[in-house]
Write a protein that holds these residues in place. Structure first.
Motif, PDB file in Angstrom:
ATOM      1  N   THR A   1       1.970   5.751   7.592  1.00 42.94           N
ATOM      2  CA  THR A   1       1.244   6.246   6.360  1.00 42.94           C
ATOM      3  C   THR A   1       0.122   5.705   6.049  1.00 42.94           C
ATOM      4  O   THR A   1      -0.683   6.326   5.689  1.00 42.94           O
ATOM      5  CB  THR A   1       2.378   5.850   5.195  1.00 42.94           C
ATOM      6  OG1 THR A   1       3.673   6.433   5.513  1.00 42.94           O
ATOM      7  CG2 THR A   1       1.939   6.321   4.030  1.00 42.94           C
ATOM      8  N   THR A   2       0.165   4.212   6.219  1.00 46.99           N
ATOM      9  CA  THR A   2      -1.145   3.738   6.050  1.00 46.99           C
ATOM     10  C   THR A   2      -2.167   3.646   7.003  1.00 46.99           C
ATOM     11  O   THR A   2      -3.229   3.839   6.746  1.00 46.99           O
ATOM     12  CB  THR A   2      -0.833   1.886   5.837  1.00 46.99           C
ATOM     13  OG1 THR A   2      -0.105   1.232   7.064  1.00 46.99           O
ATOM     14  CG2 THR A   2       0.105   1.693   4.523  1.00 46.99           C
TER      15      THR A   2
ATOM     16  N   GLU B   1       2.228   1.943  -3.376  1.00 49.96           N
ATOM     17  CA  GLU B   1       1.218   2.164  -4.461  1.00 49.96           C
ATOM     18  C   GLU B   1       0.577   3.755  -4.198  1.00 49.96           C
ATOM     19  O   GLU B   1       0.260   4.275  -5.160  1.00 49.96           O
ATOM     20  CB  GLU B   1       0.228   1.047  -4.704  1.00 49.96           C
ATOM     21  CG  GLU B   1       0.425  -0.128  -5.169  1.00 49.96           C
ATOM     22  CD  GLU B   1      -0.729  -0.922  -5.325  1.00 49.96           C
ATOM     23  OE1 GLU B   1      -1.736  -0.494  -4.564  1.00 49.96           O
ATOM     24  OE2 GLU B   1      -0.538  -2.057  -6.074  1.00 49.96           O
ATOM     25  N   ILE B   2       0.664   4.137  -2.885  1.00 51.51           N
ATOM     26  CA  ILE B   2       0.163   5.519  -2.643  1.00 51.51           C
ATOM     27  C   ILE B   2       1.362   6.348  -2.634  1.00 51.51           C
ATOM     28  O   ILE B   2       1.371   7.935  -2.558  1.00 51.51           O
ATOM     29  CB  ILE B   2      -0.553   5.636  -1.559  1.00 51.51           C
ATOM     30  CG1 ILE B   2       0.266   5.222  -0.289  1.00 51.51           C
ATOM     31  CG2 ILE B   2      -1.674   4.915  -1.771  1.00 51.51           C
ATOM     32  CD1 ILE B   2      -0.441   5.608   1.402  1.00 51.51           C
TER      33      ILE B   2
ATOM     34  N   LEU C   1       0.879  -1.330  -0.076  1.00 47.60           N
ATOM     35  CA  LEU C   1      -0.120  -0.025   0.087  1.00 47.60           C
ATOM     36  C   LEU C   1       0.794   1.460  -0.165  1.00 47.60           C
ATOM     37  O   LEU C   1       0.643   2.192  -0.877  1.00 47.60           O
ATOM     38  CB  LEU C   1      -1.023  -0.007   1.150  1.00 47.60           C
ATOM     39  CG  LEU C   1      -1.948   1.154   1.245  1.00 47.60           C
ATOM     40  CD1 LEU C   1      -2.936   1.240   0.062  1.00 47.60           C
ATOM     41  CD2 LEU C   1      -2.605   1.163   2.436  1.00 47.60           C
ATOM     42  N   GLN C   2       1.872   1.200   0.780  1.00 45.27           N
ATOM     43  CA  GLN C   2       2.796   2.545   0.697  1.00 45.27           C
ATOM     44  C   GLN C   2       3.464   2.717  -0.666  1.00 45.27           C
ATOM     45  O   GLN C   2       3.591   3.640  -1.043  1.00 45.27           O
ATOM     46  CB  GLN C   2       3.735   2.097   1.929  1.00 45.27           C
ATOM     47  CG  GLN C   2       3.528   2.378   3.334  1.00 45.27           C
ATOM     48  CD  GLN C   2       4.532   2.224   4.216  1.00 45.27           C
ATOM     49  OE1 GLN C   2       5.382   3.260   4.328  1.00 45.27           O
ATOM     50  NE2 GLN C   2       4.738   1.060   4.855  1.00 45.27           N
TER      51      GLN C   2
ATOM     52  N   HIS D   1      -3.941   6.892   6.117  1.00 46.56           N
ATOM     53  CA  HIS D   1      -4.545   6.477   5.030  1.00 46.56           C
ATOM     54  C   HIS D   1      -5.946   6.252   5.429  1.00 46.56           C
ATOM     55  O   HIS D   1      -7.068   6.485   4.982  1.00 46.56           O
ATOM     56  CB  HIS D   1      -3.846   5.686   4.233  1.00 46.56           C
ATOM     57  CG  HIS D   1      -4.588   5.225   2.686  1.00 46.56           C
ATOM     58  ND1 HIS D   1      -4.713   6.143   1.849  1.00 46.56           N
ATOM     59  CD2 HIS D   1      -5.387   4.205   2.250  1.00 46.56           C
ATOM     60  CE1 HIS D   1      -5.625   5.792   0.700  1.00 46.56           C
ATOM     61  NE2 HIS D   1      -5.852   4.534   1.302  1.00 46.56           N
TER      62      HIS D   1
END
Length: 736
Positions: free
Chosen positions: A327-328, A134-135, A131-132, A331
């Protein structure tokens, strides 16, 4: 470099198009193994070049259309010839035929749009890392997003859709994707390669939503029922299951605008299914899809499908506890913020669980600034969505505020903290003593942060909130501190906050015509200095007109205070400040720059009132006053759709929380504003009559003889309309 040539010198590059496009196209079909390092960078650049070719209008639009739309400055203007353009277009259309586009699509699906090996390996050990990745910003340089961008360009090719029938290309791509998906769905025991190809097809179908949804022949409801739902209910072995479930949730998020009432429940059930999946990444994508569905589906926010609210919020709150990366985690907190704002009072039964999770996260994340910023933003969102939370959780909220406002803190939380503070003030039915006394800290905060324009913008909104929520009790207690804050803030706010500041000054003068000018004495001096500065720089823009408006407000609501203020500015000698202001104003007023109708009404009312005088120094400007105000009256007639207190109130929705005590107080003030219902033509006509009354008919004739025929024609028509309104006793809104 080649991409730059296509972007900046497309016509000069036409002779080189065929060799470069052909060569680089061939490189796509060469299997380079794992897309990492050098070869990944090469492929990213190849995709960027192809996308630049596909989206360049010089290669697909007609010469006539290019001639009409062409900018005056073109680097390769010498090559702008019909035969050169047609040569390039013939090659592009020949090369990028529908069969060729399908070939490119096949290789994109098989090797580049698919989940890359490094992400698949990372998913096993660190799903949050995926996820990190991809964002994160660095992901834009990866082959996946680069190939996605090329797919977008292919779906928008050719640019001249009428000449070359773009729908044929889009339909061919969609038909290939769906046929491939359905063929793969028939496989009873798919291999990993088959699953990755299916994932890539779903990815392409999702990202192509803007093109596919325009096709009349395509029905998303049918695809959802026949292709997506079966994939959710189908039992897969690891890792096939998580790959497909995540992608289905992703497709739902991308196609959310096409989810109609027949699909709502099933779409929400898919999201809840994903939220209860054992894989963390599947749960995150389920949460993202649910966020967008809740924000879009009106029926859910109106308490239909309410049976889904509790399990949805509970599952997302649990998800925050399972996250380990700042970070996630941030999110997911953003997702909760959006859901709470969309649901409003419907989320109240779950408030205790959300606040408990926030408290645990806050205690465990004192060194993680990203999480703390998101927590503060989430708390502000909760306060905006639900009334009474500020009092219910005041102790917890003040614990957070203390950290945010602490000047010794190493954490950069001040901007979010002031946003939370402002929400607490606005949502207070009765301002608590702690919140009331907290204002005493604001002048020092402003002095310490005057270089931070974003913080200053937030402070303007906070001042708005205190003025309207605290009412007279607040101004009586903190008049000195409030005046200091207003004066400290004005020089450093950005232009988009200037209008909010000017409006606040206007409301203070309107509500307190005697005390207001004294309270704002220093601020008004700074405002006048900015007026002179704009004049010296010859910047007669919207900022200039906003300043003219506020000085006109002062003249209307407190004429004595206005002239006392002007006399104070003139005490050092020189040309009287009032005459300087009047001369500059009437000379440089421009109706198109008075962006709000209340500016028009106020400026005309104030300037026209100066006609009702015997002062020859003022009367010497009478023709200019009449001409300037007539121009504004004429422009005002085009703004009739804005003329209501509700329309004026609407523009403050980004400043005050809807239906909060502060919002309701502002609503009452707007309804009482005489400038909100006056007709500027009436002000002008009445004061022209006042000019005659004070100075005789000859003086009026002399003034009107000095204006243009165009202005006189407008004045005659305005006089007729004024007479009709007077006879019928109808207000301005009925007239127009």
């Amino acid at each position: 470099m080649v991409e730059d040539c296509v972007s900046y010198n497309p016509l000069a590059f036409i002779p080189l198009l065929e060799p470069f496009v052909t060569f680089l196209d061939e490189q796509m079909f060469v299997d380079r193994g794992r897309m990492e390092g050098f070869w990944e960078k090469v492929m990213v650049n190849i995709f960027a070049f192809q996308a630049a070719v596909l989206c360049n209008p010089n290669y697909s639009q007609s010469f006539k259309r290019l001639s009409e739309n062409r900018r005056k400055k073109v680097a390769d203007v010498n090559f702008f010839k019909e035969e050169i353009i047609e040569e390039g277009q013939r090659f592009i259309m020949r090369h990028y035929s529908i069969p060729k586009v399908i070939e490119i699509l096949k290789v994109l699906l098989a090797r580049f749009l698919r989940l890359q090996p490094f992400l698949l390996e990372m998913w096993e050990d660190d799903p949050e890392g995926v996820l990190q990745e991809e964002i994160g910003d660095a992901y834009e340089q990866r082959v996946g997003p680069a190939s996605e961008y090329l797919l977008h360009r292919l779906l928008r090719f050719p640019l001249d859709s009428k000449k070359f029938h773009r729908e044929d290309y889009t339909e061919a791509v969609l038909k290939f994707l769906l046929s491939t998906l359905r063929e793969l769905a028939q496989q009873p025991n798919p291999t990993l390669e088959m699953t990755l190809l299916k994932d890539a097809c779903l990815y392409a179908y999702g990202t192509g939503v803007n093109s596919f949804s325009q096709l009349k022949s395509h029905d998303f409801c049918e695809v959802f029922q026949s292709d997506l739902l079966p994939e959710v209910s189908r039992s897969y072995s690891p890792p096939h299951d998580k790959i497909i479930k995540r992608r289905v949730a992703h497709v739902l998020q991308l196609w959310v605008d096409e989810i109609d009432s027949t699909l709502e429940k099933d779409a929400i059930r898919v999201c809840l299914y994903c939220l209860q999946h054992k894989d963390l990444l599947v749960r995150v994508f389920g949460a993202v899809a649910l966020r967008d569905i809740i924000s879009t589906v009106y029926q859910l926010r109106k308490n239909r499908h309410s049976e889904f609210i509790k399990p949805a919020i509970d599952a997302i709150v649990v998800l925050t506890r399972d996250m380990t990366s700042p970070t996630t985690t941030g999110h997911i907190l953003d997702i909760i913020s959006v859901i709470v704002e969309a649901m409003g009072e419907l989320a109240r039964p779950h408030l205790d669980g959300i606040m408990d999770s926030i408290q645990q996260l806050w205690a465990a994340s004192q060194d993680a600034q990203v999480i703390l910023q998101r927590i503060v933003s989430l708390l502000a969102a909760i306060l905006k969505a639900m009334a009474g939370v500020s009092h219910q959780f005041e102790d917890r909220l003040f614990q957070v505020l203390e950290v945010c406002l602490n000047p010794q803190s190493q954490l950069d939380l001040l901007e979010q903290g002031i946003g939370l503070w402002e929400s607490m003030v606005q949502r207070s039915v009765y301002m608590s003593p702690r919140l009331f006394q907290l204002f005493s800290l604001l002048p020092e905060i402003i002095r310490n942060n005057r270089d931070d324009s974003r913080v200053m913008d937030e402070i303007v909104t906070l001042l708005f909130a205190y003025f309207f929520t605290g009412k007279d009790r607040f101004l009586n207690t903190f008049s000195k501190e409030f005046a200091s804050c207003m004066a400290l803030t004005f020089p450093v706010i950005r232009s988009h906050s200037l209008y909010s500041y000017i409006d606040l000054v206007s409301f203070i003068i309107q509500k307190h015509p005697l005390k207001g000018p004294l309270l704002l004495a220093e601020s008004l001096q700074l405002i006048f200095a900015k007026f002179i500065s704009r004049h010296e720089q010859k910047h007669y823009d919207r900022t200039f007109h906003a300043i003219v408006y506020i000085l006109c407000r002062l003249a209307i609501h407190s004429r004595d205070a206005f002239f006392a203020f002007m006399d104070e500015l003139s005490k050092d000698g020189g040309h009287p400040a009032f005459l300087v202001w009047l001369e500059v104003t009437v000379k440089h007023l421009h109706p198109k720059e008075t962006i709000f109708f209340v500016y028009d009404v106020t400026i005309v009312a104030a300037l026209a009132s100066f006609l009702y005088t015997r002062e020859q120094s003022i009367l010497s400007y009478a023709p200019q006053i009449v001409s300037a105000t007539a121009a504004i009256c004429k422009n005002y007639r085009s703004k009739k759709s804005e003329r209501s207190s509700s329309r004026r109130l609407y523009k403050y929705q980004n400043v005050l929380i809807y239906n909060s005590p502060a919002w309701n107080e502002l609503d009452e003030l707007l309804k009482l504003d005489p400038m909100g219902s006056s007709n500027p033509e009436d002000s002008l006509i009445l004061n022209l009559n006042g000019l005659k009354e004070m100075n005789g008919e000859q003086a009026q004739v002399s003034v009107l003889g000095a204006v243009s025929d165009k202005v006189m024609k407008f004045l005659r028509a305005a006089l007729e309309r004024h007479s009709e309104r007077s006879k019928r006793g109808q207000d301005d809104d009925l007239e127009y």
